[in-house]
Design a protein around this motif. Sequence first.
Motif, mmCIF file in Angstrom:
data_model
loop_
_atom_site.group_PDB
_atom_site.id
_atom_site.type_symbol
_atom_site.label_atom_id
_atom_site.label_comp_id
_atom_site.label_asym_id
_atom_site.label_seq_id
_atom_site.Cartn_x
_atom_site.Cartn_y
_atom_site.Cartn_z
ATOM 1 N N VAL A 137 1.204 1.639 -5.820
ATOM 2 C CA VAL A 137 2.424 1.511 -6.612
ATOM 3 C C VAL A 137 2.583 0.057 -7.034
ATOM 4 O O VAL A 137 2.535 -0.852 -6.189
ATOM 5 N N GLN A 138 2.761 -0.179 -8.324
ATOM 6 C CA GLN A 138 3.016 -1.526 -8.836
ATOM 7 C C GLN A 138 4.504 -1.809 -8.649
ATOM 8 O O GLN A 138 5.336 -1.281 -9.383
ATOM 9 N N VAL A 139 4.833 -2.615 -7.644
ATOM 10 C CA VAL A 139 6.240 -2.915 -7.345
ATOM 11 C C VAL A 139 6.832 -3.808 -8.426
ATOM 12 O O VAL A 139 7.950 -3.588 -8.891
ATOM 13 N N ASP A 140 6.080 -4.827 -8.811
ATOM 14 C CA ASP A 140 6.454 -5.726 -9.906
ATOM 15 C C ASP A 140 5.185 -6.419 -10.375
ATOM 16 O O ASP A 140 4.084 -6.007 -10.006
ATOM 17 N N ASP A 141 5.299 -7.480 -11.163
ATOM 18 C CA ASP A 141 4.109 -8.166 -11.691
ATOM 19 C C ASP A 141 3.281 -8.864 -10.616
ATOM 20 O O ASP A 141 2.126 -9.222 -10.864
ATOM 21 N N VAL A 192 3.341 -7.813 -6.998
ATOM 22 C CA VAL A 192 3.203 -7.069 -5.737
ATOM 23 C C VAL A 192 2.796 -5.621 -5.995
ATOM 24 O O VAL A 192 3.356 -4.965 -6.874
ATOM 25 N N THR A 193 1.816 -5.146 -5.208
ATOM 26 C CA THR A 193 1.490 -3.719 -5.183
ATOM 27 C C THR A 193 1.662 -3.207 -3.757
ATOM 28 O O THR A 193 1.546 -3.973 -2.789
ATOM 29 N N ARG A 194 1.945 -1.908 -3.652
ATOM 30 C CA ARG A 194 2.161 -1.269 -2.349
ATOM 31 C C ARG A 194 1.312 -0.004 -2.279
ATOM 32 O O ARG A 194 1.236 0.750 -3.249
ATOM 33 N N GLU A 195 0.678 0.210 -1.118
ATOM 34 C CA GLU A 195 -0.058 1.454 -0.901
ATOM 35 C C GLU A 195 0.164 1.930 0.522
ATOM 36 O O GLU A 195 -0.084 1.183 1.477
ATOM 37 N N VAL A 196 0.660 3.147 0.658
ATOM 38 C CA VAL A 196 0.754 3.765 1.980
ATOM 39 C C VAL A 196 -0.671 4.048 2.426
ATOM 40 O O VAL A 196 -1.463 4.639 1.677
ATOM 41 N N LEU A 197 -1.021 3.607 3.626
ATOM 42 C CA LEU A 197 -2.366 3.836 4.147
ATOM 43 C C LEU A 197 -2.427 5.080 5.020
ATOM 44 O O LEU A 197 -3.421 5.804 5.017
ATOM 45 N N SER A 198 -1.364 5.315 5.792
ATOM 46 C CA SER A 198 -1.286 6.519 6.622
ATOM 47 C C SER A 198 0.161 6.716 7.039
ATOM 48 O O SER A 198 0.957 5.780 7.030
ATOM 49 N N MET A 243 4.467 4.801 9.875
ATOM 50 C CA MET A 243 3.852 4.656 8.561
ATOM 51 C C MET A 243 3.173 3.290 8.503
ATOM 52 O O MET A 243 3.741 2.290 8.928
ATOM 53 N N VAL A 244 1.950 3.255 7.959
ATOM 54 C CA VAL A 244 1.203 2.019 7.763
ATOM 55 C C VAL A 244 1.096 1.789 6.261
ATOM 56 O O VAL A 244 0.675 2.684 5.513
ATOM 57 N N VAL A 245 1.509 0.585 5.816
ATOM 58 C CA VAL A 245 1.598 0.290 4.385
ATOM 59 C C VAL A 245 0.960 -1.062 4.097
ATOM 60 O O VAL A 245 1.197 -2.038 4.819
ATOM 61 N N SER A 246 0.167 -1.122 3.038
ATOM 62 C CA SER A 246 -0.445 -2.365 2.572
ATOM 63 C C SER A 246 0.363 -2.909 1.403
ATOM 64 O O SER A 246 0.690 -2.164 0.473
ATOM 65 N N PHE A 247 0.686 -4.199 1.458
ATOM 66 C CA PHE A 247 1.332 -4.894 0.350
ATOM 67 C C PHE A 247 0.409 -6.020 -0.093
ATOM 68 O O PHE A 247 0.086 -6.904 0.708
ATOM 69 N N SER A 248 -0.035 -6.000 -1.347
ATOM 70 C CA SER A 248 -0.873 -7.071 -1.886
ATOM 71 C C SER A 248 -0.009 -7.938 -2.799
ATOM 72 O O SER A 248 0.682 -7.417 -3.679
ATOM 73 N N PHE A 249 -0.066 -9.249 -2.559
ATOM 74 C CA PHE A 249 0.770 -10.210 -3.285
ATOM 75 C C PHE A 249 -0.083 -11.205 -4.054
ATOM 76 O O PHE A 249 -1.078 -11.716 -3.529
ATOM 77 N N LYS A 250 0.346 -11.503 -5.279
ATOM 78 C CA LYS A 250 -0.159 -12.669 -5.989
ATOM 79 C C LYS A 250 0.717 -13.844 -5.577
ATOM 80 O O LYS A 250 1.872 -13.656 -5.168
ATOM 81 N N LYS A 251 0.183 -15.051 -5.717
ATOM 82 C CA LYS A 251 0.961 -16.247 -5.408
ATOM 83 C C LYS A 251 2.268 -16.216 -6.190
ATOM 84 O O LYS A 251 2.285 -15.912 -7.381
#
Length: 105
Positions: A10-14, A16-22, A28-36
């Motif tokens: 899921v594209q949270v905003d420009d 941050v992305t979020r993905e439920v892993l399990s 619940m285990v969730v990955s959040f990927s951030f740009k600077k």
Amino acid sequence: MSDLKKFPTVQVDDFVTREVLSDSADLMVVSFSFKKGGKGDLHNHPHVQSTYVESGEFRFTIEDREFTVKAGDSFVIPSNATHGCVCLEAGRLIDNFTPRREDFL
């Protein structure tokens, strides 16, 4: 295992992305990927949250405490504690929520 689930990213905003892993009803285990420069705005929720910093560097606020974390660090955010973060160096957070976040499904 035939019951492995794959969740969409899921594209949270420009920044941050979020993905439920399990997930299960209790966890619940969730990955959040951030740009600077990406932010997790101040918020709270009834779930207990543990955060593991897989990569990057982040400045976190939990209630009135502010601290910086980097790859390999982890910590717990109590239920209903107001918290948020700012990404200082692009990276990924792995969050565990108990019980699961129904709003992420």
